[in-house]
Scaffold this active site. Sequence first.
Site, mmCIF file in Angstrom:
data_model
loop_
_atom_site.group_PDB
_atom_site.id
_atom_site.type_symbol
_atom_site.label_atom_id
_atom_site.label_comp_id
_atom_site.label_asym_id
_atom_site.label_seq_id
_atom_site.Cartn_x
_atom_site.Cartn_y
_atom_site.Cartn_z
ATOM 1 N N LYS A 95 2.873 -1.726 -6.487
ATOM 2 C CA LYS A 95 1.694 -1.065 -7.054
ATOM 3 C C LYS A 95 2.018 -0.306 -8.331
ATOM 4 O O LYS A 95 1.190 -0.207 -9.227
ATOM 5 C CB LYS A 95 1.061 -0.114 -6.020
ATOM 6 C CG LYS A 95 0.347 -0.857 -4.901
ATOM 7 C CD LYS A 95 -0.614 0.065 -4.168
ATOM 8 C CE LYS A 95 -1.356 -0.672 -3.076
ATOM 9 N NZ LYS A 95 -2.222 0.192 -2.277
ATOM 10 N N LYS A 104 -0.147 -12.533 -0.529
ATOM 11 C CA LYS A 104 -0.972 -12.007 0.560
ATOM 12 C C LYS A 104 -2.449 -11.960 0.145
ATOM 13 O O LYS A 104 -2.749 -11.626 -0.998
ATOM 14 C CB LYS A 104 -0.469 -10.583 0.871
ATOM 15 C CG LYS A 104 -1.110 -9.929 2.054
ATOM 16 C CD LYS A 104 -0.637 -8.484 2.213
ATOM 17 C CE LYS A 104 -1.464 -7.528 1.383
ATOM 18 N NZ LYS A 104 -1.476 -6.152 1.827
ATOM 19 N N LYS A 137 -7.478 -7.130 -0.737
ATOM 20 C CA LYS A 137 -8.750 -6.587 -1.217
ATOM 21 C C LYS A 137 -8.723 -6.362 -2.717
ATOM 22 O O LYS A 137 -9.744 -6.328 -3.365
ATOM 23 C CB LYS A 137 -9.005 -5.217 -0.552
ATOM 24 C CG LYS A 137 -9.350 -5.311 0.911
ATOM 25 C CD LYS A 137 -9.671 -3.941 1.483
ATOM 26 C CE LYS A 137 -8.442 -3.123 1.722
ATOM 27 N NZ LYS A 137 -8.662 -1.894 2.474
HETATM 28 P P1 AMP Z 1 -5.154 -2.327 3.724
HETATM 29 O O1 AMP Z 1 -6.068 -3.374 3.196
HETATM 30 O O2 AMP Z 1 -3.892 -2.283 2.919
HETATM 31 O O3 AMP Z 1 -5.806 -1.006 3.961
HETATM 32 O O4 AMP Z 1 -4.680 -2.873 5.163
HETATM 33 C C1 AMP Z 1 -5.271 -2.530 6.385
HETATM 34 C C2 AMP Z 1 -4.644 -3.300 7.522
HETATM 35 O O5 AMP Z 1 -4.877 -4.695 7.353
HETATM 36 C C3 AMP Z 1 -3.127 -3.143 7.632
HETATM 37 O O6 AMP Z 1 -2.758 -3.118 9.002
HETATM 38 C C4 AMP Z 1 -2.592 -4.379 6.971
HETATM 39 O O7 AMP Z 1 -1.325 -4.742 7.448
HETATM 40 C C5 AMP Z 1 -3.649 -5.411 7.377
HETATM 41 N N1 AMP Z 1 -3.735 -6.479 6.364
HETATM 42 C C6 AMP Z 1 -4.137 -6.350 5.078
HETATM 43 N N2 AMP Z 1 -4.089 -7.539 4.442
HETATM 44 C C7 AMP Z 1 -3.648 -8.446 5.363
HETATM 45 C C8 AMP Z 1 -3.390 -9.856 5.322
HETATM 46 N N3 AMP Z 1 -3.575 -10.561 4.215
HETATM 47 N N4 AMP Z 1 -2.948 -10.462 6.452
HETATM 48 C C9 AMP Z 1 -2.756 -9.750 7.594
HETATM 49 N N5 AMP Z 1 -2.979 -8.417 7.699
HETATM 50 C C10 AMP Z 1 -3.414 -7.768 6.599
#
Ligand code: AMP
Length: 334
Positions: A112, A195, A198
Amino acid sequence: MTGRILSGVQPTNNLTIGNYLGAIKNWVDLQRQSETLFCIVDLHAITVPQDPKALHQATLEVAAAYLAAGINPKESAIFVQSHVHAHAELGWLLSCMTPLGWLNRMTQFKDKAGKKRDNAPLGLLAYPTLMAADILLYQTTHVPVGDDQKQHIELTRDIALSFNHRFQKDVFTVPEPLIKGEAKRIMSLRDGSKKMSKSDPSDFSRIHLTDTADEISQKIRKAKTDPAPLPETLDGFENRPEAKNLATVYAAFMNQTLEEALPAIAGKPFSDFKPLLADLLVDKLSPISTKMLQYLDEKSELETILKRGAEHASTRANQTLKQVKDVMGFVSPF
Ligand code: AMP
Ligand code: TRP
């Protein structure tokens, strides 16, 4: 499984099927077996610049998504991180005890912050100490997350162990990551080596929980693939990351392992498989997005749930915070 579970999602942009399959979907089953707390981590979201209106809306949307996906407020505490002041306070205390070297090693920070590290805000570097506070405040035993968060949980363990050692008291439970299911890491629809995120600039790289049937079909149609049909065996996915990713999404929404799902899709060309996958996604996601919109329409119910969740969480969190401050030598308020 018995124990105490805590997890959270940042209210940034719109939730993707990666968030759902990698995290939220797994939480639903856990709430029947354990004490569960799920937060919307707004203090984490501001480690990168946020538009105030968008942050506000995304916070409510993530809460609505938890509920729509099946998190039951009677079984789990659902709360907004900034409503429980102990998070920011313990975050500060832990940041005073965490070596910079540990934080500099975090791959999420490196990704980031990019090349301009000196311009990165302090909070982006300190982020894992706040995450450790989220987890340690509740004496959490297990943290269900996607694969990308494993390093942060390991750091949380190191912080807990070093605190307990330094003050010669088991103040913190040392948590374990819980990374399960087929969908630990859902990849971008445009690039099987990245990955699904968002924050990816391309909307075509991901599917949002609130995408319409047309958007879902279009994104799946345009998803990157290779010319071969789907393989007959798991080994056949080797060096075919995009094919493996789409098949994994299919399996996860069918509540199957990739191996279990394979007989139904093996040998299909993408021209057949893609419409099948799009239909499955529409079928599974439309009840979730309909319910999300209902919660966002009746905000008073959402607000009541978040208020109760924060009260429950505060009681627990303040107990740990008091223990921490006592062992560190802070004078209690008179
Ligand atoms: P975040 O979007 O970073 O707030 O992630 C929230 C949760 O979603 C965390 O537990 C991440 O590990 C999971 N997560 C986010 N993106 C992915 C993805 N592409 N595949 C699997 N888990 C994800
Ligand atoms: N860092 C996590 C993410 O980006 C979100 C998060 C913050 C979290 N605090 C947490 C996850 C505590 C689990 C437990 O996905």
